[in-house]
Design a protein around this motif. Structure first.
Motif, mmCIF file in Angstrom:
data_model
loop_
_atom_site.group_PDB
_atom_site.id
_atom_site.type_symbol
_atom_site.label_atom_id
_atom_site.label_comp_id
_atom_site.label_asym_id
_atom_site.label_seq_id
_atom_site.Cartn_x
_atom_site.Cartn_y
_atom_site.Cartn_z
ATOM 1 N N GLY A 78 36.408 -27.737 -10.939
ATOM 2 C CA GLY A 78 37.472 -26.853 -11.648
ATOM 3 C C GLY A 78 38.381 -26.018 -10.508
ATOM 4 O O GLY A 78 39.101 -25.015 -11.035
ATOM 5 N N VAL A 79 38.076 -26.247 -9.338
ATOM 6 C CA VAL A 79 38.967 -25.777 -8.363
ATOM 7 C C VAL A 79 39.636 -26.575 -7.388
ATOM 8 O O VAL A 79 39.013 -27.424 -6.926
ATOM 9 N N ARG A 80 40.804 -26.355 -7.220
ATOM 10 C CA ARG A 80 41.640 -27.083 -6.173
ATOM 11 C C ARG A 80 42.239 -26.419 -5.092
ATOM 12 O O ARG A 80 42.758 -25.307 -5.519
ATOM 13 N N LEU A 81 42.075 -27.160 -4.037
ATOM 14 C CA LEU A 81 42.707 -26.219 -2.861
ATOM 15 C C LEU A 81 43.503 -27.523 -1.976
ATOM 16 O O LEU A 81 43.000 -28.333 -1.766
ATOM 17 N N LYS A 82 44.705 -27.122 -1.740
ATOM 18 C CA LYS A 82 45.737 -28.248 -1.290
ATOM 19 C C LYS A 82 45.362 -28.716 0.207
ATOM 20 O O LYS A 82 45.186 -29.686 0.234
ATOM 21 N N ASP A 83 45.222 -27.861 1.145
ATOM 22 C CA ASP A 83 44.744 -28.041 2.495
ATOM 23 C C ASP A 83 44.390 -27.076 3.094
ATOM 24 O O ASP A 83 44.055 -26.027 2.893
ATOM 25 N N PHE A 84 43.774 -27.303 4.448
ATOM 26 C CA PHE A 84 43.439 -26.296 5.275
ATOM 27 C C PHE A 84 44.285 -25.183 5.685
ATOM 28 O O PHE A 84 43.707 -24.260 5.731
ATOM 29 N N ALA B 25 43.215 -13.994 -6.340
ATOM 30 C CA ALA B 25 43.617 -14.951 -5.149
ATOM 31 C C ALA B 25 44.340 -15.909 -5.671
ATOM 32 O O ALA B 25 45.210 -16.458 -4.970
ATOM 33 N N SER B 26 43.945 -16.619 -6.759
ATOM 34 C CA SER B 26 44.302 -17.993 -7.222
ATOM 35 C C SER B 26 45.868 -17.590 -7.745
ATOM 36 O O SER B 26 46.508 -18.576 -7.475
ATOM 37 N N LYS B 27 46.144 -16.432 -8.201
ATOM 38 C CA LYS B 27 47.570 -16.269 -8.858
ATOM 39 C C LYS B 27 48.132 -15.876 -7.306
ATOM 40 O O LYS B 27 49.630 -16.092 -7.510
ATOM 41 N N LEU B 28 47.888 -15.334 -6.439
ATOM 42 C CA LEU B 28 48.606 -14.959 -5.060
ATOM 43 C C LEU B 28 48.843 -16.117 -4.132
ATOM 44 O O LEU B 28 50.070 -16.110 -3.523
ATOM 45 N N VAL B 29 47.995 -17.145 -3.917
ATOM 46 C CA VAL B 29 47.836 -18.207 -3.124
ATOM 47 C C VAL B 29 48.498 -19.452 -3.710
ATOM 48 O O VAL B 29 47.750 -19.993 -4.621
ATOM 49 N N ASP B 30 49.716 -20.061 -3.241
ATOM 50 C CA ASP B 30 49.931 -21.242 -3.751
ATOM 51 C C ASP B 30 49.222 -22.232 -3.247
ATOM 52 O O ASP B 30 48.895 -22.136 -2.018
ATOM 53 N N GLY B 31 48.867 -23.266 -4.036
ATOM 54 C CA GLY B 31 48.168 -24.295 -3.573
ATOM 55 C C GLY B 31 46.631 -24.047 -3.690
ATOM 56 O O GLY B 31 45.803 -24.969 -3.446
ATOM 57 N N PHE B 32 46.180 -22.854 -4.399
ATOM 58 C CA PHE B 32 44.829 -22.503 -4.740
ATOM 59 C C PHE B 32 44.927 -22.267 -6.046
ATOM 60 O O PHE B 32 45.294 -21.393 -6.491
ATOM 61 N N LYS B 33 44.059 -23.222 -6.944
ATOM 62 C CA LYS B 33 44.042 -22.937 -8.415
ATOM 63 C C LYS B 33 42.504 -22.932 -8.856
ATOM 64 O O LYS B 33 41.758 -23.752 -8.498
#
Length: 116
Positions: free
Chosen positions: A23-29, A77-85
């Motif tokens: 349920g959590v997605r993080l694009k890259d490092f 934080a998920s609203k503020l950081v693109d690539g983190f959902k």
């Protein structure tokens, strides 16, 4: 130097945690590094305010409401950081718990404990 090491460990722990939780997605490092910085700033600036506002509820629940505050910080934080959902509140709560455990283990391995 210790702050940089903690940010790197937190970013790596976020990558591992996002890999473990569907349920959590993080694009890259790089996104994980940005997430680590944003989480640090939110924990420094926003979390104390939330704790003060919710102090009666936190006392009544014997501190368990702090888990809800951690989930709110993750959702923010998920609203503020693109690539983190994050898919929802429960995934944010689980992410905060697993992130705490994984980063604690990684910090003990890296030797970046607070009593150095």
């Amino acid at each position: 130097m210790k702050l940089l090491l903690r940010l790197l460990v937190t970013a790596l722990a976020a990558m591992v945690t996002a890999y473990l939780l569907p349920g959590v997605r993080l694009k890259d490092f790089v996104t994980a590094l940005i997430l680590a910085v944003v989480l640090s700033l939110l924990n420094l600036l926003v979390k104390p305010i939330l704790i003060i506002f919710t102090l009666p509820v936190t006392i009544i629940t014997l501190g368990l409401f702090l888990l809800v505050i951690n989930a709110i910080i993750i959702l923010l934080a998920s609203k503020l950081v693109d690539g983190f959902k994050v898919d929802g509140f429960w995934w944010a709560l689980l992410f905060s718990l697993v992130l705490t455990i994984v980063s604690g283990i990684m910090n003990s391995i890296a030797g970046s404990s607070d009593n150095d």
